[in-house]
Design an enzyme around this catalytic site. Structure first.
Site, mmCIF file in Angstrom:
data_model
loop_
_atom_site.group_PDB
_atom_site.id
_atom_site.type_symbol
_atom_site.label_atom_id
_atom_site.label_comp_id
_atom_site.label_asym_id
_atom_site.label_seq_id
_atom_site.Cartn_x
_atom_site.Cartn_y
_atom_site.Cartn_z
ATOM 1 N N GLU A 1 -4.224 7.613 -4.495
ATOM 2 C CA GLU A 1 -4.514 6.930 -5.760
ATOM 3 C C GLU A 1 -5.801 7.490 -6.347
ATOM 4 O O GLU A 1 -6.795 7.567 -5.629
ATOM 5 C CB GLU A 1 -4.626 5.409 -5.545
ATOM 6 C CG GLU A 1 -3.281 4.801 -5.209
ATOM 7 C CD GLU A 1 -3.282 3.282 -5.062
ATOM 8 O OE1 GLU A 1 -4.341 2.655 -5.276
ATOM 9 O OE2 GLU A 1 -2.222 2.728 -4.743
ATOM 10 N N HIS B 1 -1.687 0.352 -9.494
ATOM 11 C CA HIS B 1 -2.275 -0.609 -8.557
ATOM 12 C C HIS B 1 -2.950 -1.758 -9.330
ATOM 13 O O HIS B 1 -4.147 -2.021 -9.170
ATOM 14 C CB HIS B 1 -3.289 0.087 -7.636
ATOM 15 C CG HIS B 1 -3.579 -0.691 -6.387
ATOM 16 N ND1 HIS B 1 -3.903 -0.112 -5.194
ATOM 17 C CD2 HIS B 1 -3.605 -2.026 -6.148
ATOM 18 C CE1 HIS B 1 -4.119 -1.036 -4.281
ATOM 19 N NE2 HIS B 1 -3.944 -2.227 -4.846
ATOM 20 N N ARG C 1 0.868 -1.172 0.000
ATOM 21 C CA ARG C 1 0.000 0.000 0.000
ATOM 22 C C ARG C 1 0.909 1.228 0.000
ATOM 23 O O ARG C 1 1.928 1.261 0.719
ATOM 24 C CB ARG C 1 -0.885 0.040 1.247
ATOM 25 C CG ARG C 1 -2.056 -0.921 1.232
ATOM 26 C CD ARG C 1 -3.135 -0.527 0.225
ATOM 27 N NE ARG C 1 -4.274 -1.416 0.267
ATOM 28 C CZ ARG C 1 -4.432 -2.491 -0.515
ATOM 29 N NH1 ARG C 1 -3.516 -2.788 -1.429
ATOM 30 N NH2 ARG C 1 -5.517 -3.241 -0.422
HETATM 31 N N1 LIG Z 1 -0.594 -4.390 -5.371
HETATM 32 C C1 LIG Z 1 -1.692 -5.107 -5.280
HETATM 33 O O1 LIG Z 1 -2.508 -5.158 -6.176
HETATM 34 C C2 LIG Z 1 -1.933 -5.893 -4.027
HETATM 35 C C3 LIG Z 1 -2.568 -7.136 -4.124
HETATM 36 C C4 LIG Z 1 -2.743 -7.884 -2.960
HETATM 37 C C5 LIG Z 1 -2.313 -7.372 -1.744
HETATM 38 N N2 LIG Z 1 -1.742 -6.147 -1.712
HETATM 39 C C6 LIG Z 1 -1.258 -5.602 -0.432
HETATM 40 O O2 LIG Z 1 -0.258 -6.473 0.044
HETATM 41 C C7 LIG Z 1 -0.484 -6.768 1.418
HETATM 42 C C8 LIG Z 1 -0.027 -8.186 1.687
HETATM 43 O O3 LIG Z 1 -0.854 -9.097 0.986
HETATM 44 P P1 LIG Z 1 -0.800 -10.650 1.312
HETATM 45 O O4 LIG Z 1 -1.826 -11.316 0.473
HETATM 46 O O5 LIG Z 1 0.602 -11.121 1.274
HETATM 47 O O6 LIG Z 1 -1.307 -10.603 2.819
HETATM 48 P P2 LIG Z 1 -0.883 -11.525 4.030
HETATM 49 O O7 LIG Z 1 -1.809 -11.193 5.127
HETATM 50 O O8 LIG Z 1 -0.816 -12.927 3.559
HETATM 51 O O9 LIG Z 1 0.606 -11.055 4.364
HETATM 52 C C9 LIG Z 1 0.943 -9.933 5.080
HETATM 53 C C10 LIG Z 1 2.074 -10.336 6.020
HETATM 54 O O10 LIG Z 1 2.633 -9.163 6.574
HETATM 55 C C11 LIG Z 1 2.923 -9.458 7.947
HETATM 56 N N3 LIG Z 1 3.057 -8.205 8.685
HETATM 57 C C12 LIG Z 1 2.126 -7.513 9.385
HETATM 58 N N4 LIG Z 1 2.667 -6.395 9.888
HETATM 59 C C13 LIG Z 1 3.965 -6.378 9.505
HETATM 60 C C14 LIG Z 1 5.048 -5.484 9.714
HETATM 61 N N5 LIG Z 1 4.913 -4.359 10.447
HETATM 62 N N6 LIG Z 1 6.255 -5.791 9.168
HETATM 63 C C15 LIG Z 1 6.415 -6.927 8.448
HETATM 64 N N7 LIG Z 1 5.422 -7.815 8.232
HETATM 65 C C16 LIG Z 1 4.219 -7.535 8.748
HETATM 66 C C17 LIG Z 1 1.796 -10.349 8.397
HETATM 67 O O11 LIG Z 1 2.147 -11.092 9.548
HETATM 68 C C18 LIG Z 1 1.596 -11.218 7.161
HETATM 69 O O12 LIG Z 1 2.394 -12.386 7.228
HETATM 70 C C19 LIG Z 1 -1.991 -6.573 1.625
HETATM 71 O O13 LIG Z 1 -2.264 -6.183 2.965
HETATM 72 C C20 LIG Z 1 -2.340 -5.506 0.628
HETATM 73 O O14 LIG Z 1 -2.286 -4.242 1.224
HETATM 74 C C21 LIG Z 1 -1.528 -5.401 -2.818
HETATM 75 O O1 LIG Z 2 -5.454 -5.778 -1.508
HETATM 76 C C1 LIG Z 2 -5.789 -6.181 -2.621
HETATM 77 O O2 LIG Z 2 -6.404 -7.239 -2.812
HETATM 78 C C2 LIG Z 2 -5.430 -5.360 -3.830
HETATM 79 O O3 LIG Z 2 -4.532 -4.379 -3.512
HETATM 80 C C3 LIG Z 2 -6.614 -4.725 -4.451
HETATM 81 O O4 LIG Z 2 -7.290 -3.943 -3.526
#
Ligand SMILES: NC(=O)c1ccc[n+]([C@@H]2O[C@H](COP(=O)([O-])OP(=O)(O)OC[C@H]3O[C@@H](n4cnc5c(N)ncnc54)[C@H](O)[C@@H]3O)[C@@H](O)[C@H]2O)c1
Ligand SMILES: O=C(O)[C@H](O)CO
Length: 333
Positions: free
Chosen positions: A257, A276, A228
């Site tokens: 955004e 994004h 994010r």
């Molecule tokens: N760019 C995109 O389109 C897109 C898509 C999916 C997710 N995302 C973002 O990516 C993030 C992660 O997605 P995910 O599916 O891997 O989620 P997830 O919940 O599987 O992984 C997030 C990880 O971060 C860890 N975490 C929490 N706080 C932390 C910190 N301060 N320092 C280090 N690690 C920490 C958690 O324990 C967890 O293991 C989401 O929260 C979302 O904001 C972006």
């Molecule tokens: O968190 C997610 O799934 C992507 O960033 C889209 O919002």
């Protein structure tokens, strides 16, 4: 029972959801009618991009379960909701393959100077310039959940060293040299040539990459953000790029955004910006509906749905990732 949806489903998806909950009335609210319809919902599946009047939803006292269609819950993790007894499920890990591919695109785009060559292509300029290698580098992954794990797995064939930090530093895969707790972030930054951000945005992580923290990065390191935008203080990033402290940034997400037309990031040749789109592949809605239906069947059968994130309900724990290393739950599909 009424299920209110708020994501762009096709007829085949509606049929799939109806098959998972044959007795339910399914209403697709869209962003426009979400505030009108959410207080009438027993189940909410989706991701509101508009502000939701959660107080009104909680006062209606009807909602029993939320399945987010997004992995990042920064929109719906308002205290009243997350502290209520309504289980909130994320799409954590669901888009890991897509996000990992986007990370690769940004990573190799930066190392191999692809934007520069694309600009040169327009003027039929065939000049050669040296580019950078991934081989031999240290890659630091901040946030080792579904996305971080998939990135490390896909990077494992390279001759690189990988380290990561996570809130729950458990289940270190063989390809990772170190998996540290979050208080070792600065150690990770001091060692990494490439830093990849895959942590959630929440009260603890907002602005965590400020000027002071960026100064802890190795001089000439690359920064990639597929998490994010608001985990980075953008003005600090702009300054670090200008001074050369950071050699380049690959940003799929930005603090605001869409990114403001006036942002200095647009014109910086050391920056690659994508709007994004990490999770926006053609598979996204199919994947989301698959997870929603798996969880819907579980919820209706009185079983615990996957990916519950409310802390006071005993979550999250390392097995919340739906399509990560730590679950074999795709059997339920
Ligand atoms: N760019 C995109 O389109 C897109 C898509 C999916 C997710 N995302 C973002 O990516 C993030 C992660 O997605 P995910 O599916 O891997 O989620 P997830 O919940 O599987 O992984 C997030 C990880 O971060 C860890 N975490 C929490 N706080 C932390 C910190 N301060 N320092 C280090 N690690 C920490 C958690 O324990 C967890 O293991 C989401 O929260 C979302 O904001 C972006
Ligand atoms: O968190 C997610 O799934 C992507 O960033 C889209 O919002």
């Amino acid at each position: 029972m009424r299920i209110v949806l708020c994501f762009p489903v096709l007829d085949k998806h509606l049929q799939q959801i109806q098959a998972a909950a044959p007795d339910a009335e399914i209403v697709n609210a869209g962003q426009e009618r979400i505030n009108e319809l959410l207080p009438t919902a027993d189940i909410f599946i989706g991701h509101a991009k508009v502000p939701v009047d959660w107080d009104r939803v909680l006062r209606a006292n009807k909602l029993r379960w939320i399945q987010s269609s997004a992995a990042g819950l920064d929109h719906c993790l308002v205290p009243g909701v997350i502290e209520s007894d309504i289980p909130v499920c994320s799409a954590s890990g669901l888009f890991a393959p897509q996000v990992a591919e986007q990370t690769f695109a940004l990573l190799f785009g930066l190392l191999r100077q692809i934007p520069l060559f694309i600009r040169a292509e327009r003027t039929r300029d065939f000049s050669r310039l040296p580019t950078d290698d991934l081989r031999g580098k240290t890659v630091g992954i901040v946030g080792f959940g579904g996305n971080g794990r998939m990135i490390s797995r896909m990077l494992s064939p390279w001759e690189i060293r990988m380290i990561a930090t996570d809130y729950y530093p458990v289940d270190k895969p063989a390809e990772l040299a170190e998996l540290w707790p979050v208080d070792r972030l600065d150690d990770l930054l001091g060692l990494s040539d490439i830093v990849i951000l895959t942590l959630p945005l929440n009260a603890e992580t907002v602005g965590v990459f400020d000027a002071q923290r960026i100064a802890k990065m190795r001089s000439g390191a690359y920064l990639i953000n597929v998490a994010r935008g608001a985990v980075i203080v953008e003005s600090a990033l702009v300054a670090a790029l200008a001074s050369g402290q950071i050699a380049g940034a690959g940003l799929d997400v930005t603090e605001e955004e869409p990114l403001a037309a006036t942002s200095l990031l647009w014109d910086d040749p050391k920056v690659i910006i994508t709007p994004h789109v990490g999770a926006q592949s053609y598979c996204r809605v199919d994947d989301t509906v698959d997870l929603a239906c798996v969880n819907l069947r579980r919820f209706l059968a009185g079983k615990e749905p996957y990916n519950i994130v409310n802390k006071h309900l005993g979550f999250p724990h390392p097995s919340v990732v739906y399509r990560g290393e730590s679950t074999a739950n795709n059997d339920d599909r």
